[in-house]
Design a protein around this motif. Structure first.
Motif, PDB file in Angstrom:
ATOM      1  N   SER A 155       0.841  -1.205   0.000  1.00 25.41           N
ATOM      2  CA  SER A 155       0.000   0.000   0.000  1.00 25.41           C
ATOM      3  C   SER A 155       0.865   1.239   0.000  1.00 25.41           C
ATOM      4  O   SER A 155       1.931   1.259   0.633  1.00 25.41           O
ATOM      5  CB  SER A 155      -0.917   0.032   1.230  1.00 25.41           C
TER       6      SER A 155
ATOM      7  N   SER B 273      -9.025   0.389  -4.201  1.00 23.08           N
ATOM      8  CA  SER B 273      -8.592  -1.012  -4.205  1.00 23.08           C
ATOM      9  C   SER B 273      -8.457  -1.573  -2.800  1.00 23.08           C
ATOM     10  O   SER B 273      -8.345  -2.786  -2.630  1.00 23.08           O
ATOM     11  CB  SER B 273      -7.259  -1.150  -4.948  1.00 23.08           C
TER      12      SER B 273
ATOM     13  N   ASN C 237      -5.251   2.093  -0.774  1.00 28.13           N
ATOM     14  CA  ASN C 237      -4.998   1.253  -1.950  1.00 28.13           C
ATOM     15  C   ASN C 237      -4.294  -0.038  -1.562  1.00 28.13           C
ATOM     16  O   ASN C 237      -3.615  -0.113  -0.551  1.00 28.13           O
ATOM     17  CB  ASN C 237      -4.186   2.019  -2.998  1.00 28.13           C
TER      18      ASN C 237
ATOM     19  N   GLU D 188      -1.926  -3.114  -3.583  1.00 23.40           N
ATOM     20  CA  GLU D 188      -1.259  -3.639  -4.772  1.00 23.40           C
ATOM     21  C   GLU D 188      -1.044  -5.126  -4.542  1.00 23.40           C
ATOM     22  O   GLU D 188      -0.229  -5.534  -3.730  1.00 23.40           O
ATOM     23  CB  GLU D 188       0.062  -2.917  -5.023  1.00 23.40           C
TER      24      GLU D 188
ATOM     25  N   SER E 100       4.021  -1.321  -9.432  1.00 24.60           N
ATOM     26  CA  SER E 100       3.012  -1.143  -8.384  1.00 24.60           C
ATOM     27  C   SER E 100       3.071   0.266  -7.794  1.00 24.60           C
ATOM     28  O   SER E 100       2.040   0.852  -7.447  1.00 24.60           O
ATOM     29  CB  SER E 100       3.203  -2.187  -7.278  1.00 24.60           C
TER      30      SER E 100
ATOM     31  N   ARG F 274       1.296   2.546 -10.283  1.00 22.20           N
ATOM     32  CA  ARG F 274      -0.152   2.347 -10.211  1.00 22.20           C
ATOM     33  C   ARG F 274      -0.732   2.949  -8.945  1.00 22.20           C
ATOM     34  O   ARG F 274      -1.777   3.611  -8.963  1.00 22.20           O
ATOM     35  CB  ARG F 274      -0.485   0.857 -10.263  1.00 22.20           C
ATOM     36  N   ALA F 275      -0.069   2.687  -7.815  1.00 28.09           N
ATOM     37  CA  ALA F 275      -0.579   3.165  -6.532  1.00 28.09           C
ATOM     38  C   ALA F 275      -0.597   4.692  -6.476  1.00 28.09           C
ATOM     39  O   ALA F 275      -1.557   5.304  -5.981  1.00 28.09           O
ATOM     40  CB  ALA F 275       0.265   2.600  -5.392  1.00 28.09           C
TER      41      ALA F 275
END
Length: 481
Positions: free
Chosen positions: A242, A282, A301, A303, A317, A320-321
């Motif tokens: 995270s 997420s 979040n 991942e 990751s 994306r995060a």
């Protein structure tokens, strides 16, 4: 063109044996004659580096690096790898016990997940004494009203950076930042005798009598050849990562119901607010914390399925995060009202890794220990944090996997032998890389437990030197003071 000038620009040379690659260029005054076997040296003042030469395999899949001499740059009684919560405590405890101590940290600050990771909340710390209590006091005294009200468990990462540097310097710890461990050396008696690092100063060797692995992922132990366990099941599934972030532009009084410290209802309220406005985080338990003035932290979040040892996967990751954090904050801003000025101040430099290697120790903490609340005769502290396995994939509720809680939980002791590597001598462990199974790890991994583990490992390292024995030959009750 001058021959020396030309050599500085040439970094690829074709030879009969294949491709010789120089990873860096040296200035003329440090270059040895081609026929000489003299060892080149790095110059951290002038910027000269040790050149790397290697032969590329015919299929271009491997590079055979030529041997080179690596300078020894430090020798201390104790070397601590990792300057996070466990590493700080290990270094300070060893130094206070009379040892000379070198602390190696890859980031540009001490604190690990507390600072580079922007964690902002210390779990399972309230019942701890020693260095943990000392740090909480300083975080509260030097921090905001929120830090004071939470007894230091909700803290400002910038204050933490200063406090951690101060406490290490006061203890006489030698600090090296921006330096990554890349190797370890053992002797014929299976004893760790040196570690190798890489940094702007090049490849370097550090010697010590005792070593403490506080890297989180058990990097030092793995390089030393220790066996380890990872994740759960045949696929070694690990908990998700995270990314934390700092926010501004909101007023604490106006968003009070959504702040975690207000009530347990804060998380579901914030999730509902997001979902009602078209957002789908997420992690289904978004956590907002007020730090001071109009500065907040947020964690919202997950991942999934990212290896803690795959730099490429961690990079992906992280990207994306970070994008998800910004997208969610933009979504909150569109709601208007108290959220109309919300903005991201910073995202964490280091994505939060919940799980890496669990190194094989002289004792393994198990789910049964957690279920029965076992009080080990050599306990270094008591862990009270519950079993906390975040969803292992995005197929379920994307929050906490309750299946692992069925065995039950009681406060239990973290035993000293779990902090001692089984496969080599002279190596202690602290933090989430200690010896335990998947379920127990999900409880003891939080940073309120990492600090007393580090304190115990650091003190044991120093005392074992004083008594001229290996750490595994000590009984915690004889050395804890």
């Amino acid at each position: 063109m001058d021959r020396k000038a030309a050599s500085r620009r040439t970094f690829l040379q074709t030879t009969a044996g294949g491709l010789v690659v120089s990873a860096a260029l040296t200035s003329p005054d440090t270059q040895a004659a081609e026929s000489s076997s003299a060892t080149r040296i790095a110059n951290p003042i002038g910027g000269d580096v040790l050149r790397t030469e290697a032969t590329l395999s015919p299929d271009a899949k491997h590079l055979l690096e030529q041997p080179r001499s690596i300078p020894v740059v430090g020798k201390t009684d104790v070397l601590v790898c990792g300057g996070g919560p466990a590493g700080i405590a290990a270094a300070v405890a060893a130094a206070r016990a009379g040892a000379s101590v070198q602390l190696i940290e890859v980031a540009g600050c001490l604190g690990g997940v507390w600072t580079a990771g922007l964690l902002t909340k210390i779990l399972d710390a309230e019942n701890k004494s020693g260095i943990m209590a000392e740090l909480l006091h300083r975080f509260a005294a030097e921090g905001s009203e929120v830090a004071n009200q939470s007894n230091g468990t909700v803290y400002d990462p910038e204050i933490a950076k200063l406090v951690l540097e101060d406490i290490c310097i006061e203890a006489g710890v030698k600090i090296r930042l921006h330096t990554r461990l890349v190797g370890a050396v053992t002797d014929s008696d299976r004893r760790v005798v040196a570690v190798v690092t890489e940094s702007k100063s090049g490849r370097e060797t550090w010697l010590a009598d005792r070593f403490v692995d506080c890297s989180g992922d058990g990097d030092l132990a793995a390089h030393a050849g220790c066996r380890f366990d990872l994740g759960v099941g045949a696929d070694c599934q690990c908990q998700p990562m995270s990314m934390m972030a700092l926010l501004t532009g909101i007023d604490a009084d106006e968003v009070r119901p959504y702040i975690r410290e207000t009530a347990s209802s804060a998380k579901p309220l914030l999730l509902k607010l997001m979902e009602d406005n078209g957002m789908s985080p997420s992690y289904r338990a978004p956590t907002l914390r007020h730090l001071h003035s109009d500065i907040f932290s947020i964690m919202t979040n997950h991942e999934y399925g990212v290896s803690a040892f795959d730099a490429g996967a961690i990079t992906d990751s992280t990207i994306r995060a970070r994008r998800e954090v910004h997208d969610l904050v933009n979504g909150l801003r569109r709601i208007g009202g108290p959220w109309k000025e919300i903005a991201v101040v910073a995202t964490a430099e280091q994505i939060g890794v919940r799980e890496g290697r669990r190194i094989r120790g002289r004792y393994k903490i198990t789910a049964d220990d957690v279920a029965t609340g076992r009080k080990h005769p050599q306990s270094v502290c008591t862990a009270k944090f519950p079993i906390d396995v975040h969803a292992l994939n995005d197929h379920g509720n994307k929050e906490i996997n309750s299946e692992f809680k069925k065995g039950g939980h009681q406060p239990y002791g973290i035993p000293y032998p779990a902090l001692i590597a089984e496969d080599v001598d002279g190596l202690l462990l602290a933090g989430r890389c200690i010896s335990g199974d998947f379920i127990a790890h999900s409880s003891y991994r939080v940073t309120g437990n990492s600090v007393p583990m580090g304190e115990a490992a650091g003190r044991a390292a120093a005392v074992s030197i004083q008594q001229n024995v290996m750490p595994h030959e000590l009984d915690w009750n004889e050395i804890k003071g």
